[in-house]
Write a protein that holds these residues in place. Structure first.
Motif, PDB file in Angstrom:
ATOM      1  N   ILE A 104       1.029  -1.325  -0.188  1.00 43.11           N
ATOM      2  CA  ILE A 104      -0.358  -0.240  -0.235  1.00 43.11           C
ATOM      3  C   ILE A 104       0.478   1.343   0.131  1.00 43.11           C
ATOM      4  O   ILE A 104       0.862   2.119  -0.877  1.00 43.11           O
ATOM      5  CB  ILE A 104      -0.856   0.292   1.474  1.00 43.11           C
ATOM      6  CG1 ILE A 104      -2.256  -1.089   1.479  1.00 43.11           C
ATOM      7  CG2 ILE A 104      -2.064   1.406   1.451  1.00 43.11           C
ATOM      8  CD1 ILE A 104      -2.327  -1.146   2.334  1.00 43.11           C
ATOM      9  N   ALA A 105       1.401   1.077   1.207  1.00 40.25           N
ATOM     10  CA  ALA A 105       2.439   2.430   1.056  1.00 40.25           C
ATOM     11  C   ALA A 105       3.426   2.961   0.144  1.00 40.25           C
ATOM     12  O   ALA A 105       4.087   3.823  -0.034  1.00 40.25           O
ATOM     13  CB  ALA A 105       3.168   1.793   2.380  1.00 40.25           C
ATOM     14  N   GLY A 106       4.116   1.895  -0.786  1.00 41.66           N
ATOM     15  CA  GLY A 106       5.182   2.182  -1.767  1.00 41.66           C
ATOM     16  C   GLY A 106       4.658   1.758  -3.218  1.00 41.66           C
ATOM     17  O   GLY A 106       5.180   2.624  -3.921  1.00 41.66           O
ATOM     18  N   LYS A 107       3.106   2.016  -2.899  1.00 43.09           N
ATOM     19  CA  LYS A 107       2.915   3.122  -4.289  1.00 43.09           C
ATOM     20  C   LYS A 107       2.110   4.017  -4.018  1.00 43.09           C
ATOM     21  O   LYS A 107       1.340   4.893  -5.186  1.00 43.09           O
ATOM     22  CB  LYS A 107       1.412   2.062  -4.630  1.00 43.09           C
ATOM     23  CG  LYS A 107       1.903   0.139  -5.073  1.00 43.09           C
ATOM     24  CD  LYS A 107       0.637  -0.110  -5.349  1.00 43.09           C
ATOM     25  CE  LYS A 107       0.746  -1.720  -5.560  1.00 43.09           C
ATOM     26  NZ  LYS A 107      -0.650  -2.802  -5.854  1.00 43.09           N
ATOM     27  N   LYS A 108       2.384   4.949  -2.857  1.00 38.04           N
ATOM     28  CA  LYS A 108       1.775   6.229  -2.948  1.00 38.04           C
ATOM     29  C   LYS A 108       2.951   7.012  -2.664  1.00 38.04           C
ATOM     30  O   LYS A 108       3.632   6.944  -3.061  1.00 38.04           O
ATOM     31  CB  LYS A 108       1.090   6.195  -1.756  1.00 38.04           C
ATOM     32  CG  LYS A 108      -0.170   5.598  -1.717  1.00 38.04           C
ATOM     33  CD  LYS A 108      -1.457   5.352  -0.500  1.00 38.04           C
ATOM     34  CE  LYS A 108      -2.319   4.556  -0.064  1.00 38.04           C
ATOM     35  NZ  LYS A 108      -3.208   4.925  -1.320  1.00 38.04           N
ATOM     36  N   ARG A 109       2.361   8.107  -3.466  1.00 34.47           N
ATOM     37  CA  ARG A 109       3.380   9.792  -3.627  1.00 34.47           C
ATOM     38  C   ARG A 109       2.594  10.041  -2.772  1.00 34.47           C
ATOM     39  O   ARG A 109       3.440  11.439  -2.543  1.00 34.47           O
ATOM     40  CB  ARG A 109       2.989  10.642  -5.076  1.00 34.47           C
ATOM     41  CG  ARG A 109       3.833   9.192  -6.683  1.00 34.47           C
ATOM     42  CD  ARG A 109       3.608  10.595  -7.677  1.00 34.47           C
ATOM     43  NE  ARG A 109       4.960  11.510  -6.644  1.00 34.47           N
ATOM     44  CZ  ARG A 109       5.863  11.018  -6.968  1.00 34.47           C
ATOM     45  NH1 ARG A 109       6.327  10.450  -7.063  1.00 34.47           N
ATOM     46  NH2 ARG A 109       6.808  12.275  -7.179  1.00 34.47           N
TER      47      ARG A 109
END
Length: 347
Positions: A221-226
């Protein structure tokens, strides 16, 4: 606002003192009268925390869902669990979850990692600000305890049950204990489907999700958000239970700039954050305090337990020298909350 460790401790208190008991529910304030009527007379069969939210299950198929928010607190009175009993409760809960997750309930080893689960016993700690773990006196005693962001133990009761004091949204009364809820952000009755829906909106919790699956989910989840990592750690749909103090401390412990977009945080750093949150959450549940300093001498550790000012790396230290490099800690607004960080070590 109570962070994840506090809510897990409250859930443990309910498991120790209320689960298995028939409950009389009421709303002295009157605002939850209809909900209390649905629950009154039923037996509490389970108590579960996920992040900052708690779910009390009853044998009529209904649940009490509570989110304390900024101002909520539970006041307990009667035969209330204390330090050692709280630790035993957590050990039982973790053993049950290990079995449910396919682990050996005898060894506690996870087939995914091959490692045994961590256990521990909380120490008796009382600090200068009134935040402490409950006294490790073994069996429950007849007394009052307030559980919210801080836990405060009051005098022994002269009679039971005590009269409600103040604006009590809901009172849960068993034959041996009473719990009064004040000022919650959310207090509602749900069925099983409603609970599943509520939990599905929450990010992984280290005390609920398995280490690998929970970590994988957080990283995905976190790795796909800017979105800046300083906001992602506070987003309960990304990871559960982290509040303002743990956010600042975890970012410093990782030497991570809070403005770094999630997409630019290396995967190994995200996994380290999950591992660190697991460690800090377990420690918070056991101690009843947010102890985020590490590498301390025995004397310094004892002082940190006694004084909140000595317990954190950067939180609430605006203008004071960084404990590592000496640069003044800065404070800024991020997501409507105060963020403390070191502009050098977290550059």
């Amino acid at each position: 606002m109570p962070e994840g460790h506090s809510v897990h401790r409250i859930a443990n208190q309910f498991e120790q003192s209320f689960v298995g008991h028939r409950i009389e529910a009421s709303s002295p304030q009157g605002r939850f009268a209809a909900g209390a009527e649905q629950l009154s007379g039923a037996t509490m069969v389970d108590s579960k925390a996920v992040g900052k939210q708690m779910f009390l299950e009853f044998d009529n198929g209904l649940f009490l869902h509570v989110h304390l928010g900024l101002y909520g607190a539970w006041d307990f009175a009667g035969q209330i669990a204390t330090g050692a009993s709280m630790a035993e409760t957590r050990t039982r809960r973790m053993a049950t979850r290990r079995a449910e997750n396919g682990k050996d309930p005898e060894t506690g080893k996870d087939p995914e990692t091959g490692k045994a689960a961590e256990t521990g016993t909380p120490a008796h700690v009382a600090d200068d600000d009134g935040e402490h773990s409950m006294a490790s006196i073994g069996a429950p005693r007849t007394r009052r305890v307030r559980m919210a962001e801080q836990e405060k133990q009051e005098d022994d009761l002269e009679s039971f049950p005590p009269e409600p004091v103040g604006q009590v949204r809901v009172r849960l009364l068993s034959d041996t204990a009473v719990a009064d809820l004040r000022g919650p952000t959310k207090c509602e009755v749900l069925d099983a489907e409603g609970v599943d829906t509520a939990i599905s909106k929450l990010g992984p919790d280290p005390l609920v999700d398995s280490p690998k699956k929970g970590g994988d989910r957080f990283v995905a989840i976190a790795g796909k958000k800017r979105t800046p990592i300083g906001l992602l750690l506070m987003d309960q749909s990304v990871i559960s239970g982290i509040g303002n103090i743990y956010r600042a401390e975890m970012l410093f412990r990782a030497r991570l700039n809070p403005h770094t977009p999630g997409t630019e945080v290396p995967e190994e750093t995200l996994r380290a954050l999950w591992k660190d949150w697991t460690k800090l959450l377990k420690s918070g549940v056991e101690l009843g305090q947010m102890m985020t300093m590490d590498g301390l001498s025995k004397k310094a550790y004892a002082q940190a337990l006694k004084s909140r000012a000595d317990r954190h790396w950067v939180y609430h230290r605006e203008g004071l020298p960084c404990r590592v490099c000496g640069t003044n800690i800065v404070m800024e607004d991020m997501g409507g909350r105060k963020l403390y960080w070191c502009p050098v070590d977290q550059a």
